[in-house]
Write a protein that holds these residues in place. Sequence first.
Motif, PDB file in Angstrom:
ATOM      1  N   ASP A 199      38.821  39.902  36.108  1.00 44.26           N
ATOM      2  CA  ASP A 199      40.039  39.117  35.893  1.00 44.26           C
ATOM      3  C   ASP A 199      39.760  37.759  35.281  1.00 44.26           C
ATOM      4  O   ASP A 199      40.654  37.167  34.665  1.00 44.26           O
ATOM      5  CB  ASP A 199      40.772  38.934  37.230  1.00 44.26           C
ATOM      6  CG  ASP A 199      41.284  40.245  37.802  1.00 44.26           C
ATOM      7  OD1 ASP A 199      41.804  41.058  37.020  1.00 44.26           O
ATOM      8  OD2 ASP A 199      41.156  40.460  39.015  1.00 44.26           O
ATOM      9  N   ILE A 200      38.571  37.218  35.463  1.00 48.79           N
ATOM     10  CA  ILE A 200      38.300  35.860  34.980  1.00 48.79           C
ATOM     11  C   ILE A 200      37.189  35.820  33.927  1.00 48.79           C
ATOM     12  O   ILE A 200      36.833  34.751  33.459  1.00 48.79           O
ATOM     13  CB  ILE A 200      37.912  34.937  36.149  1.00 48.79           C
ATOM     14  CG1 ILE A 200      36.583  35.366  36.770  1.00 48.79           C
ATOM     15  CG2 ILE A 200      39.005  34.909  37.204  1.00 48.79           C
ATOM     16  CD1 ILE A 200      36.005  34.349  37.736  1.00 48.79           C
ATOM     17  N   MET A 201      36.652  36.988  33.556  1.00 53.42           N
ATOM     18  CA  MET A 201      35.507  37.000  32.643  1.00 53.42           C
ATOM     19  C   MET A 201      35.901  36.592  31.233  1.00 53.42           C
ATOM     20  O   MET A 201      37.066  36.689  30.820  1.00 53.42           O
ATOM     21  CB  MET A 201      34.887  38.401  32.597  1.00 53.42           C
ATOM     22  CG  MET A 201      35.757  39.437  31.903  1.00 53.42           C
ATOM     23  SD  MET A 201      34.974  41.061  31.842  1.00 53.42           S
ATOM     24  CE  MET A 201      36.208  41.997  30.924  1.00 53.42           C
ATOM     25  N   ALA A 209      45.053  36.051  25.755  1.00 55.66           N
ATOM     26  CA  ALA A 209      45.304  35.333  27.015  1.00 55.66           C
ATOM     27  C   ALA A 209      45.386  36.314  28.176  1.00 55.66           C
ATOM     28  O   ALA A 209      45.948  37.404  28.067  1.00 55.66           O
ATOM     29  CB  ALA A 209      46.588  34.526  26.906  1.00 55.66           C
ATOM     30  N   SER A 210      44.824  35.907  29.303  1.00 60.30           N
ATOM     31  CA  SER A 210      44.851  36.736  30.507  1.00 60.30           C
ATOM     32  C   SER A 210      46.255  36.764  31.096  1.00 60.30           C
ATOM     33  O   SER A 210      46.908  35.722  31.231  1.00 60.30           O
ATOM     34  CB  SER A 210      43.858  36.188  31.534  1.00 60.30           C
ATOM     35  OG  SER A 210      44.093  36.736  32.816  1.00 60.30           O
ATOM     36  N   ILE A 211      46.728  37.957  31.447  1.00 61.32           N
ATOM     37  CA  ILE A 211      48.053  38.083  32.060  1.00 61.32           C
ATOM     38  C   ILE A 211      48.094  37.318  33.367  1.00 61.32           C
ATOM     39  O   ILE A 211      49.085  36.668  33.697  1.00 61.32           O
ATOM     40  CB  ILE A 211      48.393  39.572  32.292  1.00 61.32           C
ATOM     41  CG1 ILE A 211      48.480  40.294  30.957  1.00 61.32           C
ATOM     42  CG2 ILE A 211      49.702  39.724  33.062  1.00 61.32           C
ATOM     43  CD1 ILE A 211      48.643  41.782  31.079  1.00 61.32           C
ATOM     44  N   ARG A 212      46.998  37.388  34.103  1.00 61.34           N
ATOM     45  CA  ARG A 212      46.938  36.685  35.391  1.00 61.34           C
ATOM     46  C   ARG A 212      47.087  35.183  35.195  1.00 61.34           C
ATOM     47  O   ARG A 212      47.793  34.514  35.942  1.00 61.34           O
ATOM     48  CB  ARG A 212      45.621  37.011  36.081  1.00 61.34           C
ATOM     49  CG  ARG A 212      45.475  36.394  37.451  1.00 61.34           C
ATOM     50  CD  ARG A 212      44.253  36.935  38.171  1.00 61.34           C
ATOM     51  NE  ARG A 212      44.043  36.230  39.417  1.00 61.34           N
ATOM     52  CZ  ARG A 212      43.363  35.112  39.537  1.00 61.34           C
ATOM     53  NH1 ARG A 212      42.783  34.584  38.461  1.00 61.34           N
ATOM     54  NH2 ARG A 212      43.227  34.516  40.695  1.00 61.34           N
ATOM     55  N   PRO A 260      46.399  46.655  31.999  1.00 61.70           N
ATOM     56  CA  PRO A 260      45.614  45.807  31.097  1.00 61.70           C
ATOM     57  C   PRO A 260      45.565  44.363  31.574  1.00 61.70           C
ATOM     58  O   PRO A 260      46.507  43.873  32.211  1.00 61.70           O
ATOM     59  CB  PRO A 260      46.377  45.917  29.766  1.00 61.70           C
ATOM     60  CG  PRO A 260      47.114  47.216  29.862  1.00 61.70           C
ATOM     61  CD  PRO A 260      47.484  47.365  31.302  1.00 61.70           C
ATOM     62  N   ARG A 261      44.467  43.685  31.249  1.00 60.11           N
ATOM     63  CA  ARG A 261      44.287  42.318  31.738  1.00 60.11           C
ATOM     64  C   ARG A 261      44.707  41.264  30.719  1.00 60.11           C
ATOM     65  O   ARG A 261      44.887  40.119  31.080  1.00 60.11           O
ATOM     66  CB  ARG A 261      42.819  42.107  32.139  1.00 60.11           C
ATOM     67  CG  ARG A 261      42.440  42.901  33.364  1.00 60.11           C
ATOM     68  CD  ARG A 261      41.029  42.584  33.818  1.00 60.11           C
ATOM     69  NE  ARG A 261      40.763  43.150  35.127  1.00 60.11           N
ATOM     70  CZ  ARG A 261      40.395  44.403  35.337  1.00 60.11           C
ATOM     71  NH1 ARG A 261      40.226  45.219  34.305  1.00 60.11           N
ATOM     72  NH2 ARG A 261      40.182  44.862  36.561  1.00 60.11           N
ATOM     73  N   SER A 262      44.816  41.633  29.454  1.00 59.00           N
ATOM     74  CA  SER A 262      45.215  40.668  28.430  1.00 59.00           C
ATOM     75  C   SER A 262      46.619  40.989  27.932  1.00 59.00           C
ATOM     76  O   SER A 262      47.111  42.116  28.082  1.00 59.00           O
ATOM     77  CB  SER A 262      44.235  40.691  27.261  1.00 59.00           C
ATOM     78  OG  SER A 262      44.329  41.918  26.555  1.00 59.00           O
TER      79      SER A 262
END
Length: 422
Positions: free
Chosen positions: A206-208, A354-357, A372-374
């Motif tokens: 999530d943060i990579m 950009a990260s969704i989180r 998906p994360r982005s």
Amino acid sequence: MDDISTGTLSGILITLLFISAFFSSSETGMMSLNRYRLRHLAQNHHKSATRVEKLLSRPDRLIGLILIGNNLVNILASAIATLIAIRLFGDYGVAIATVALTVVVLIFAEVTPKTLAALYPERVAFPASFILKPLMVLLYPAVWTINAISNGLLALFRINPHGGEETAISSEELRTIVNEAGALIPRRHQDMLVSILDLEKVTVDDIMVPRNEIYGIDVTQDWKTISRRLLQSPHTKVLLYRDNIDDALGFIHARDALRLLAKEEFSKPTLMRAVREVYFIPEATPLNVQLVKFQRNKERIGLIVDEYGDIQGLVTLDDILEEIVGDFTTTISPTLSDEIKPQDDGSYLIEGSASIRDINKELGWQLPNDGPRSLNGLILEYLEEIPQANIGLRLAGYPIEILEVENNMVKLVRVLPHYYQS
């Protein structure tokens, strides 16, 4: 009691009501205490807290003691009230005493003292412990006998009287406690504590930094190019690889490169000898686990690999710390990340990478983050194809306009304000 005057009996009755109120308030006060605050006070050698904690270590005995005292007092009060009523009203005295004493006991010996104790448990329980402790010693045989009978009855129903629920609290309960601490804990500290609790829910994925954004140097290039990229590096540690990132050789620290430069030994062979071994991290590793691993292995940076050994991204110790304390900036005012740019019309220009989180966290949105994360990945999953520029869509209620598409990726989008949602 026939020889005792009615006035004397009335005084005894009032005294018994006060004693009944004491036992009622003591029970509620003891059971309403905050056990964690009580433990904290006891650990700081608070005498009353220590005494109360000892009494509460066996709640069955404490409750037995209070109920024995309360019932004895109430039964005696009932007998005296009946005697007084018979003297005053004759044959109707029993009925009058029953109704009158019930109302008086409920108001003055039950509801009022218990309500007071529930509101101020420490103010009631701590002074009460001065009386309850010696009473426990005095009435211990009776308390033990009654508890033995009561526990035996519970055992018939296969209930362990000493096997109650654990008093330990879960992370969700602790999160609620922190959020409701109010002014007791500064808001900034509350956010940090909640972020620590959330580390177990967030993984390194999530943060990579995605592999396509990793700043690295291909050592197969000529020395001039390598030197230039080293000097232009925005990071203190740079990844060296051969041909592609999957063939990673290790990290070179800017400090080591400067030392070689100072000794005039700056060349490709010496650079390769100064490379530090790569530390690999399995994907989906929770942040709380990885934080401990960084500390245990004395590492600050690592490459994330999937089940096939392919490199997926990069994560650093600073990335995890930022999850706890927030982004490290030169200003204390909150700012949006470089990937999110607010516009004058209230919309936002957001990069597809950009990260969704991060978007949800910074803007308070609720874009789906279970896939998906982005933002690019979310749009591609929704459309099931690579879109063209200048098309619009509504994703999870958010109107989105795709502005730029490059290298089969959504590069830039415009998201309209949340109040335009339907």
